[in-house]
Design an enzyme around this catalytic site. Structure first.
Site, PDB file in Angstrom:
ATOM      1  CB  SER A  61      24.462 -33.993  20.102  1.00 37.47           C
ATOM      2  OG  SER A  61      24.629 -33.798  18.586  1.00 37.47           O
TER       3      SER A  61
HETATM    4  N1  SAH Z   1      21.399 -30.963  15.619  1.00 42.95           N
HETATM    5  C1  SAH Z   1      20.698 -32.155  15.781  1.00 42.95           C
HETATM    6  C2  SAH Z   1      21.538 -33.471  15.720  1.00 42.95           C
HETATM    7  C3  SAH Z   1      21.181 -34.157  14.624  1.00 42.95           C
HETATM    8  S1  SAH Z   1      22.318 -35.764  14.189  1.00 42.95           S
HETATM    9  C4  SAH Z   1      19.752 -32.274  17.137  1.00 42.95           C
HETATM   10  O1  SAH Z   1      19.924 -31.171  18.156  1.00 42.95           O
HETATM   11  O2  SAH Z   1      18.942 -32.923  17.232  1.00 42.95           O
HETATM   12  C5  SAH Z   1      22.749 -34.895  12.741  1.00 42.95           C
HETATM   13  C6  SAH Z   1      21.812 -34.665  11.846  1.00 42.95           C
HETATM   14  O3  SAH Z   1      22.699 -34.440  10.415  1.00 42.95           O
HETATM   15  C7  SAH Z   1      21.034 -36.142  11.246  1.00 42.95           C
HETATM   16  O4  SAH Z   1      19.684 -35.637  11.451  1.00 42.95           O
HETATM   17  C8  SAH Z   1      21.156 -36.154   9.717  1.00 42.95           C
HETATM   18  O5  SAH Z   1      20.158 -36.632   9.088  1.00 42.95           O
HETATM   19  C9  SAH Z   1      21.922 -34.730   9.469  1.00 42.95           C
HETATM   20  N2  SAH Z   1      22.616 -34.693   8.267  1.00 42.95           N
HETATM   21  C10 SAH Z   1      23.510 -35.449   7.722  1.00 42.95           C
HETATM   22  N3  SAH Z   1      24.208 -35.001   6.614  1.00 42.95           N
HETATM   23  C11 SAH Z   1      23.694 -33.673   6.318  1.00 42.95           C
HETATM   24  C12 SAH Z   1      23.484 -32.976   5.344  1.00 42.95           C
HETATM   25  N4  SAH Z   1      24.426 -33.093   4.135  1.00 42.95           N
HETATM   26  N5  SAH Z   1      23.069 -31.550   5.472  1.00 42.95           N
HETATM   27  C13 SAH Z   1      22.106 -31.527   6.320  1.00 42.95           C
HETATM   28  N6  SAH Z   1      21.989 -32.479   7.476  1.00 42.95           N
HETATM   29  C14 SAH Z   1      22.567 -33.600   7.174  1.00 42.95           C
END
Ligand code: SAH
Length: 218
Positions: A61
């Site tokens: 993000s």
């Molecule tokens: N907090 C992260 C942002 C990652 S983007 C950072 O600081 O980098 C959101 C993430 O949510 C993605 O990596 C995606 O694979 C994950 N995601 C999507 N659905 C999910 C689920 N049901 N359970 C866990 N993670 C999930």
């Protein structure tokens, strides 16, 4: 330290633009080397205030969104926090700086490969004792360590998944981008006994939540 000036400029601009103001959050974001959480070729852009690719079609993000969420979550040392969507581990690392060694961050990531990368990034920053990265479907929460003081979701959810509300402590707080596949509202929810207090914090765009309570994409 490498990129310290770039990091300071970014954090100063987040303060100036009103995204963050609490001293502990400014300190936490100053401490986490964001460039270690992006692929090598993106390193020079790690301190630009925008989302970045982290592989597997997912993104880290934008710093201002991490700032907004960390401010609204009202974090404090000693809290037990659940993150849904661990990705690169950056957001969890910022939260870990605030909850400290007496607290803990459980971060669930759906994509196996990203869980591995996130785990390595957390280790590189010496936060392995505070953050546990787990591969799984975070839309179901993480019942084995529940209840949580705080829960936040870093992907877009079509609804407010019931397991997440259930796994929140009394007086616990939840932040979740909720709405359509392409546009959501950042929803804040606080559990007060049997009552749920809800607030909207405006529009946002996140990658979709997958799994049981997520979008059916495939
Ligand atoms: N907090 C992260 C942002 C990652 S983007 C950072 O600081 O980098 C959101 C993430 O949510 C993605 O990596 C995606 O694979 C994950 N995601 C999507 N659905 C999910 C689920 N049901 N359970 C866990 N993670 C999930």
């Amino acid at each position: 330290m490498e990129y310290e000036l770039e990091r300071k400029k970014l954090i100063d601009s987040l303060v100036r633009r009103g995204y963050i103001s609490k001293p502990e959050i400014i300190k936490a974001m100053m401490k986490v080397p964001r460039h270690l959480f992006v692929p090598k070729e993106i390193e020079p852009y790690a301190y630009h205030d925008c989302p970045q690719q982290i592989g597997c079609g997912q993104t880290i993000s934008a710093p201002h969104m991490v700032g907004i969420m960390v401010e609204k979550l009202d974090l404090a040392p000693g809290q037990k926090v659940l993150e849904v969507g661990g990705g690169s581990g950056y957001h969890a690392a910022v939260v870990a700086q605030i909850v400290g060694l007496k607290g803990h961050v459980y971060s669930v990531e759906f994509v196996k490969e990203l869980t591995k990368i996130g785990k390595e990034n957390i280790k590189k920053c010496g936060l392995g004792e505070i953050v546990t990265m787990i591969n799984g479907d975070g839309s179901l929460g993480l019942p084995e360590y529940a209840p949580y003081d705080r829960i936040y979701v870093t992907c877009a959810s079509p609804d407010l998944p019931a397991p997440l509300i259930e796994q929140l402590k009394d007086k616990g707080k939840l932040l979740i981008p909720s709405g359509g596949r392409h546009y959501q509202t950042l929803v804040y929810l606080e559990k007060k006994g049997k009552k749920i207090v809800k607030k909207d914090y405006g529009g946002c765009v996140f990658v979709p939540l997958r799994g049981e309570y997520g979008f059916k994409l495939y």
